[in-house]
Write an enzyme that holds these catalytic residues in place. Sequence first.
Site, short mmCIF file in Angstrom:
data_model
loop_
_atom_site.label_atom_id
_atom_site.label_comp_id
_atom_site.label_asym_id
_atom_site.label_seq_id
_atom_site.Cartn_x
_atom_site.Cartn_y
_atom_site.Cartn_z
N SER A 1 0.86 -1.19 0.00
CA SER A 1 0.00 0.00 0.00
C SER A 1 0.89 1.24 0.00
CB SER A 1 -0.95 -0.03 1.21
OG SER A 1 -1.80 1.10 1.21
N THR A 2 0.88 2.03 1.08
CA THR A 2 1.67 3.26 1.14
C THR A 2 3.16 2.95 0.92
OG1 THR A 2 0.11 4.12 2.75
CG2 THR A 2 2.20 5.28 2.54
N HIS B 1 -2.69 -1.00 -3.28
CA HIS B 1 -3.83 -0.12 -3.02
C HIS B 1 -3.65 1.15 -3.84
CE1 HIS B 1 -4.30 -2.04 1.25
NE2 HIS B 1 -4.65 -2.86 0.27
N MET C 1 -0.01 0.98 5.14
CA MET C 1 -0.82 1.20 6.33
C MET C 1 -1.76 0.03 6.56
SD MET C 1 -1.87 5.22 5.96
CE MET C 1 -3.15 5.01 7.22
N ASP D 1 -3.94 -5.19 5.91
CA ASP D 1 -4.36 -5.98 4.76
C ASP D 1 -3.23 -6.92 4.37
OD1 ASP D 1 -5.94 -6.87 2.66
OD2 ASP D 1 -5.23 -5.32 1.28
#
Length: 386
Positions: free
Chosen positions: A204-205, A231, A325, A328
Amino acid sequence: MAVKVLVVDDSSFFRRRVSEILEQDSNIQVIGFAVNGREAVDKARELKPDVITMDVEMPVLDGISAVKEIMAATPTPILMFSSLTRDGATATLDALDAGALDFLPKKFEDIARNNEDAIALLQNKVKEIGRRRISRFSRPAPISRSTPTPTLRSSGATSSSGIVQPDRSFSRPAAASSPAASSSNTSNIRASGKKYQLVAIGTSTGGPVALQTILTQLPANFPHPILLIQHMPAAFTPAFAARLNGLCKINVKEAQNGDRLVPGTAYLAPGGQQMLIEGRGGSRTLRVFEDDSPRITYKPSVDVTFASAAKTFGGDVLAVVLTGMGADGRDGARMLKQVGATVWAQDEKTSVVYGMPQAVANAGLASESLALADVANRLTRETGCG
């Protein structure tokens, strides 16, 4: 201590809106504003914020150019705002290339279910990247469109994989101990001898730069298909897949429903959709579909794809959870471990946000905790092509 934020945008309405949202959280303090990129560079040097929120399109000096100057003079975690368009996606990737850590659509409620979620999303992103302060930290090599290998920076340090890492003086909390074995040098680590049919990577991030760092080092004859779950909004994934494909020796494409899995190809899950695996034996295909379920927060979801990989490939999966973050990937990694698959996690030191990999490591699911610069080398060794 509150995270100090510099808000940069040429729109007085947007500056005020972002400021009001951020200061609803007592752990965030807006310490200044800038109306163009040139003023942002000056105020970054003067105010020394923990985080800068930055618009892409501004007068005098645009956001991308401002990011480059800030990262050269006073490296600071930067969160970009951009439009959900093809041009906006390209500009956002350019901003990540320049050194920005993360991004949100300028209408950030477009990727949240309601206004409260949108507010929490912005606040949480600012707090997470704002924790990278005071101590020194080196970012992975930036995304470059012009060459098939990461850009070399003379001021950086060379990693064990040979990539020159740019100097990024961000800060992080002290590293926490992890149940997974940490490996900062993979040259002496032998392959396990385990046989695989699939590699799956969730992030993600910080993921766009992390994925680029890994995928550009894989050889064209990489022996397995690779699933990428990042993401990212739907408007961004086509541009991101195309950019990676132009950089890598392997093929990279945005996944489409019915795609047949072939070795040496990476399939990027489309934003706003889920990616599953179907079929048995030598014919495995992807099922890509819209998911309106309110129970699933992330679309695409690492958990969803990992669970599908566990069901379809069993223990013949090598899964990697990178920076991001939240948590997940933890539940999906647990399903993979239950069927005998191998799970690795990125280490805390090289993660932009040590949320997703920490969740996996703390649950005892990761057999190794790897520095980002070492992941590609470990993948090639473990799969028998390096």
